[in-house]
Design a protein around this motif. Structure first.
Motif, mmCIF file in Angstrom:
data_model
loop_
_atom_site.group_PDB
_atom_site.id
_atom_site.type_symbol
_atom_site.label_atom_id
_atom_site.label_comp_id
_atom_site.label_asym_id
_atom_site.label_seq_id
_atom_site.Cartn_x
_atom_site.Cartn_y
_atom_site.Cartn_z
ATOM 1 N N ALA A 147 22.132 24.709 23.294
ATOM 2 C CA ALA A 147 21.242 24.639 23.259
ATOM 3 C C ALA A 147 21.415 23.364 24.293
ATOM 4 O O ALA A 147 20.223 23.349 24.689
ATOM 5 N N ALA A 148 21.548 22.541 24.517
ATOM 6 C CA ALA A 148 22.348 20.802 24.847
ATOM 7 C C ALA A 148 22.495 21.485 26.533
ATOM 8 O O ALA A 148 21.386 20.492 27.646
ATOM 9 N N LEU A 149 23.229 22.364 26.954
ATOM 10 C CA LEU A 149 23.144 23.133 27.947
ATOM 11 C C LEU A 149 21.721 23.047 28.885
ATOM 12 O O LEU A 149 21.289 23.114 29.724
ATOM 13 N N LYS A 150 21.473 23.650 28.060
ATOM 14 C CA LYS A 150 19.653 24.191 28.323
ATOM 15 C C LYS A 150 18.874 23.118 28.250
ATOM 16 O O LYS A 150 18.351 22.874 29.785
ATOM 17 N N ILE A 151 19.467 22.463 27.175
ATOM 18 C CA ILE A 151 18.171 20.406 27.940
ATOM 19 C C ILE A 151 18.579 20.555 28.907
ATOM 20 O O ILE A 151 17.841 19.480 29.723
ATOM 21 N N GLU A 156 20.646 28.593 31.831
ATOM 22 C CA GLU A 156 20.832 30.004 30.187
ATOM 23 C C GLU A 156 22.254 30.113 30.087
ATOM 24 O O GLU A 156 22.708 30.202 30.714
ATOM 25 N N LYS A 157 21.979 30.447 29.012
ATOM 26 C CA LYS A 157 23.068 31.157 28.121
ATOM 27 C C LYS A 157 23.327 32.477 28.370
ATOM 28 O O LYS A 157 22.120 33.541 28.882
ATOM 29 N N VAL A 158 23.765 33.262 29.095
ATOM 30 C CA VAL A 158 24.297 34.351 28.918
ATOM 31 C C VAL A 158 24.486 35.189 27.035
ATOM 32 O O VAL A 158 25.360 34.803 26.612
ATOM 33 N N THR A 159 23.804 35.731 26.994
ATOM 34 C CA THR A 159 23.984 36.923 25.261
ATOM 35 C C THR A 159 24.994 37.882 25.549
ATOM 36 O O THR A 159 24.274 38.349 26.023
ATOM 37 N N ARG A 160 25.685 38.129 24.681
ATOM 38 C CA ARG A 160 26.280 39.243 24.541
ATOM 39 C C ARG A 160 25.563 39.972 23.672
ATOM 40 O O ARG A 160 25.233 40.034 22.711
#
Length: 305
Positions: A147-151, A156-160
């Motif tokens: 979440a902090a990387l997004k903020i 964007e995270k990659v969801t597996r």
């Protein structure tokens, strides 16, 4: 704790080059010492279990640390007694006017939920942005790291489709950096997440340094150049049985979980798992507390910018 040595001792520069925790006589004679103030935002459902795990790691150091527990969600908890929350947990509004040496934000079981659909996303965003100027160093764990990387970086995270669950072998990079001082070239760490971050993406799109990653699990440990933000995408604080309990929980919720990798002896869920990551977890927390907090935090926290 650092060893105190004469300023002009030949060993001084050698030890410093090896990232040994030293302090010159001149600095020691002018050093003011006080307890470190560390804030913990606990987002995990079983708060007593998580707070105990983190405090166990924080206590494995000679440094005196004062802990304050924080919650962001005021709704009733199914897993933690309300009396416990009311007695030991504060709200952000009460502490946001203060400065802190360290801040730890835990993971949360929100791996498949879009950030904007998280009940407390706006408040969480406010807290993360607040931490940039009111905390010497913040440690983001698992979901909090995502979440902090997004903020902070709009990454964007990659969801597996499948969950990364188990004990994964990671490679250490930048051994000369104090954050990974004493790390083996490879170490084991527990993971329990759906998201993953590619090392090349982080290095090309942010100013973060990747200190550890795994070929089959992506980035594990990264930090900003000044180490005011440290991101851990796993759970070095986990007890031996934590992944087991999560596995049973996922079975009860009909999530059809895969067996955690490298966890149960002979991949037999009826056998008791063994913790093979404790030394890494203790070392990581010690390095963070010593080098990212204690060595750089001002004696008067009002001086923190």
């Amino acid at each position: 704790m650092p060893i105190r040595i004469p300023d002009d001792l030949p060993a001084s520069n050698i030890l410093k080059s090896e990232n040994i925790f030293t302090m010159s006589e001149s600095r020691a004679s002018h050093q003011n010492i006080r307890p470190l103030r560390v804030l913990i935002l606990n987002l995990m459902p079983k708060k007593i279990e998580t707070e105990t795990q983190i405090m166990r790691l924080l206590s494995n150091t000679p440094l005196q640390v004062d802990i304050e527990l924080l919650r962001v969600d005021a709704r009733a908890s199914r897993n933690t007694p309300q009396k416990h929350l009311d007695k030991f947990y504060g709200d952000f509004e009460r502490i946001k006017s203060q400065k802190w040496d360290g801040f730890i934000i835990t993971g949360a079981p929100l791996g498949t939920i879009p950030f904007e659909n998280v009940y407390y996303w706006d408040k969480f965003t406010e807290i993360v942005n607040w931490s940039r100027h009111n905390v010497t160093s913040t440690l983001f764990l698992c979901w909090a790291a995502q979440a902090a990387l997004k903020i902070l970086y709009d990454l964007e995270k990659v969801t597996r489709d499948d969950k990364l669950s188990g004990i994964y072998s990671h490679n250490t990079h930048h051994h000369q950096h104090p954050l990974v001082r004493g790390f083996d070239d490879q170490f084991w760490a527990p993971l329990s997440r759906y998201a993953e971050f590619n090392s090349n993406d982080i290095q090309s799109k942010t100013d973060l340094t990747v200190f550890a990653d795994a070929p089959d699990a992506g980035v594990y440990l990264a930090a900003s150049p000044d180490c005011r933000q440290v991101f851990i995408t796993g759970h070095p604080e986990y007890d031996a049985n934590t992944l087991h309990n999560e596995y049973l929980r996922d079975i009860e919720e009909d999530l059809e979980p895969v067996l955690p990798v490298n966890y149960f002896p002979n991949d037999d869920a009826n056998q008791a798992p063994r913790a093979i990551w404790r030394s890494h977890g203790n070392l990581l927390y010690n390095n963070w507390l010593n080098y990212c907090v204690y060595q750089v935090t001002p004696y008067d926290l009002t001086d923190l910018k």
